[in-house]
Design a protein around this motif. Structure first.
Motif, PDB file in Angstrom:
ATOM      1  N   GLN A 438       3.839   6.125   0.400  1.00 58.67           N
ATOM      2  CA  GLN A 438       4.055   5.889  -1.024  1.00 58.67           C
ATOM      3  C   GLN A 438       3.006   4.930  -1.575  1.00 58.67           C
ATOM      4  O   GLN A 438       2.429   4.127  -0.835  1.00 58.67           O
ATOM      5  N   VAL A 439       2.810   5.004  -2.890  1.00 57.74           N
ATOM      6  CA  VAL A 439       1.875   4.121  -3.576  1.00 57.74           C
ATOM      7  C   VAL A 439       2.353   3.952  -5.009  1.00 57.74           C
ATOM      8  O   VAL A 439       2.945   4.866  -5.594  1.00 57.74           O
ATOM      9  N   LEU A 440       2.112   2.782  -5.581  1.00 59.80           N
ATOM     10  CA  LEU A 440       2.471   2.494  -6.974  1.00 59.80           C
ATOM     11  C   LEU A 440       1.212   2.353  -7.818  1.00 59.80           C
ATOM     12  O   LEU A 440       0.110   2.148  -7.303  1.00 59.80           O
ATOM     13  N   CYS A 441       1.403   2.431  -9.136  1.00 53.48           N
ATOM     14  CA  CYS A 441       0.309   2.161 -10.067  1.00 53.48           C
ATOM     15  C   CYS A 441       0.233   0.669 -10.351  1.00 53.48           C
ATOM     16  O   CYS A 441       1.180  -0.089 -10.089  1.00 53.48           O
ATOM     17  N   ARG A 442      -0.893   0.244 -10.905  1.00 55.27           N
ATOM     18  CA  ARG A 442      -1.130  -1.193 -11.105  1.00 55.27           C
ATOM     19  C   ARG A 442      -0.362  -1.755 -12.290  1.00 55.27           C
ATOM     20  O   ARG A 442       0.033  -2.913 -12.290  1.00 55.27           O
ATOM     21  N   ALA A 443      -0.155  -0.936 -13.335  1.00 55.99           N
ATOM     22  CA  ALA A 443       0.424  -1.453 -14.581  1.00 55.99           C
ATOM     23  C   ALA A 443       1.905  -1.138 -14.667  1.00 55.99           C
ATOM     24  O   ALA A 443       2.346  -0.037 -14.317  1.00 55.99           O
ATOM     25  N   GLY A 444       2.705  -2.115 -15.150  1.00 52.04           N
ATOM     26  CA  GLY A 444       4.116  -1.893 -15.424  1.00 52.04           C
ATOM     27  C   GLY A 444       4.300  -1.229 -16.778  1.00 52.04           C
ATOM     28  O   GLY A 444       3.527  -1.442 -17.702  1.00 52.04           O
ATOM     29  N   MET A 445       5.347  -0.418 -16.889  1.00 57.11           N
ATOM     30  CA  MET A 445       5.594   0.344 -18.110  1.00 57.11           C
ATOM     31  C   MET A 445       6.813  -0.209 -18.846  1.00 57.11           C
ATOM     32  O   MET A 445       7.876  -0.433 -18.241  1.00 57.11           O
TER      33      MET A 445
END
Length: 567
Positions: A438-445
């Motif tokens: 798994q991997v996440l994006c850098r910016a929170g939404m």
């Protein structure tokens, strides 16, 4: 059995943050209790997001404790408040007691009032009143003050009826004369009717205020979360800007050192030649000295012609031109860059500030007038329909290398990810998923956000969002997207599609394409997934209650590839 009376003061049930009686009390690990909203707001403002402390005893907790409503304490507070209300009601009833108008000194409580005598009497003086006027028809009523107000000013009769037509209290004589033919009811019946209406109005007004209070609290949390997300994004952008400046600074430094090395290399080569010639000249000078001391003139003349003395002049490097290029020209260019960059930053930051100010002024002007508004409301815009509508909320995303599992390979400027059979040499990091691919994006939404991804391969993918505090280390469900309360995913394969949250899956009947659009309505509480083609085909829409910004996240099966689409 003897009972023990415990004295309880209101201060014992006050929240140390807002200093009001506890509302939805929550008890943290150190034992202190606060309003649930108060302690959440207090912790949301802490500078160190990984350490949370008690506002009273300053004990620190890591990670953030799970906050829940203390049901037992809430019931105790509720009983305390009810007892306070009953005590106030008893005090009010005592203050409304009617006193005997005949008693001298300490007046006893009146039991009856006479509308003829316009006086109130205690039990003893009522007996004396009856003995004195036992042959006369004096009208007695329940003890009451303001007896004159209970009589008709025109007929001196008790106001027993209520005229519905003229909306006023009347006596029996008024009904026969001025109010003849009007609809009338007893004052008791009208009181019951009006009392019910007032209570209904009060309940409706209280419910309206509670709904408005709830909406405003949500708006406050929404603004805080949105600000946190924008702050994180601005930090990321400024960090990239600083990195770019640092890179260019290193490039300029390298260029200057390269130019320095080239010029110094040429000068050092010339220096070596000069030093060799100086050594040769010292040898020739020694030979000359030896010949000068000989007395053989013929020998001197025969050997002096073999002596060689350099006569060529050395052309020195142009240091003025080099200094001009390295200092004046370079410095002038960099000063121009600095001025241009500062001007652009000042202009853009001022523009952003003006926009924020206009939004703030507009919001203050849109606050409803409580004296005119019947029911305050918060307006929500409709959901987008076409892809062009969705693209208005498009966010350009990049993957966070620090969260990527070691079997994931990132490429295309951290916009594409593929699962490999061999691990990648990533350094250890507390944000990295240790077991799941798994991997996440850098910016929170937060707010209204839209993004699109394309995927390929037989391994399948999961596309979703999660809170930043979702666990990363281990192979349990708390670390797997969609299998805990902190994450939501759309699971796609070549043959099926389903939505998963907290280990519960819902099958999606619509065909799952290779290009998926994700729309997040943070304020509206909705997370939607679309099959992006010529039209937007809704795959699944989930109602969610979000308490903090969420981060786009992906699971990628072995042999599959997922790519963040650019707009």
């Amino acid at each position: 059995m003897a009972t023990t009376t415990i004295s309880i003061e209101q201060d014992q049930f006050c929240c140390p943050v807002c200093l009001e009686v506890l509302r939805d009390p929550a008890t943290i690990p150190c034992g202190h209790s606060y309003c649930l909203d108060c302690i959440e707001d207090y912790w949301s403002k802490t500078k160190h997001r990984d350490h949370y402390s008690c506002p009273q005893c300053r004990q620190e907790f890591s990670p953030k404790p799970l906050l829940r409503r203390n049901t037992v304490l809430a019931e105790v507070v509720d009983k305390f408040l009810r007892s306070e209300v009953q005590a106030a009601a008893q005090h009010l009833s005592r203050s409304e007691e009617v006193k005997c108008g005949v008693c001298t000194g300490r007046k006893a409580r009146a039991v009856k009032s006479c509308l003829t005598c316009l006086e109130s009497y205690c039990e003893a003086h009522l007996r004396a009143h009856d003995e004195r006027f036992h042959r006369k028809a004096h009208q007695l009523i329940a003890a009451s003050d303001h007896l004159r107000e209970k009589l008709c000013q025109q007929h001196d009769k008790l106001l027993r009826l209520y005229c519905l037509s003229d909306q006023q209290c009347v006596c029996s004589q008024c009904v026969k004369e001025k109010h003849k033919g009007h609809d009338t009811v007893s004052v008791g019946d009208e009181r019951a009717t009006q009392q019910k209406k007032l209570r209904d109005t009060s309940l409706k007004s209280m419910q309206t205020l509670k709904d408005t209070e709830k909406d405003l609290k949500y708006v406050i949390r929404y603004i805080k979360h949105s600000t946190d997300a924008v702050e994180d994004e601005s930090e990321r952008i400024f960090s990239k800007l600083v990195q770019s400046i640092e890179k260019h600074r290193a490039d300029v430094k390298e260029l200057l050192r390269f130019q320095e090395k080239a010029v110094i290399g040429h000068a050092e080569e010339m220096l070596e030649n000069i030093q060799r010639e100086m050594s040769e000249l010292r040898r020739t000078n020694g030979e000359l000295e030896r010949l000068c001391h000989t007395e053989d003139h013929l020998l001197f003349l025969q050997n002096c012609r073999t002596l060689h003395f350099p006569t060529n002049t050395v052309e020195m490097p142009n240091t003025d031109a080099l200094t001009y290029v390295m200092y004046k020209s370079m410095r002038g260019t960099l000063v121009d860059v600095q001025t241009s960059l500062e001007g652009t930053l000042h202009k853009e930051v001022t523009r952003i500030s003006d926009k924020v100010s206009s939004l703030k002024d507009g919001s203050s002007q849109n606050i409803p007038d409580k004296s005119k508004a019947k029911e305050p409301e918060i307006q929500f815009t409709s959901e987008p329909k076409t892809r062009a509508d969705f693209l208005q909320y498009y966010h350009d995303l990049t993957l966070d290398m620090n969260t990527a599992n070691s079997y994931l390979s990132l490429s295309d400027g951290r916009r594409s990810v593929t699962t490999r059979a061999e691990p990648q040499p990533y350094p250890d990091h507390p944000d990295r998923f240790t077991r799941w691919a798994q991997v996440l994006c850098r910016a929170g939404m937060a707010g209204r956000c839209y993004w699109e991804v394309e995927w390929a391969g037989k391994g399948g993918v999961s596309i979703g969002v999660c809170y930043k505090n979702m666990s990363r280390s281990g192979d349990g469900s708390e670390c797997k997207l969609g299998h805990n309360s902190r994450s939501w995913t759309l699971d796609c394969s070549g043959t099926a599609c389903s939505f998963t949250h907290n280990k519960e899956s819902v099958a999606v009947s619509a065909p799952c394409g290779r290009r998926i659009g994700v729309f997040l309505d943070f304020r509206g509480g909705a997370l939607s997934f679309y099959n992006v083609s010529e039209s937007m085909v809704l795959l699944h829409k989930e109602k969610v209650t979000l308490t903090q910004p969420v981060y786009p996240g992906f699971w990628v099966g072995l042999g599959s590839t997922l790519k963040l689409c650019a707009h």
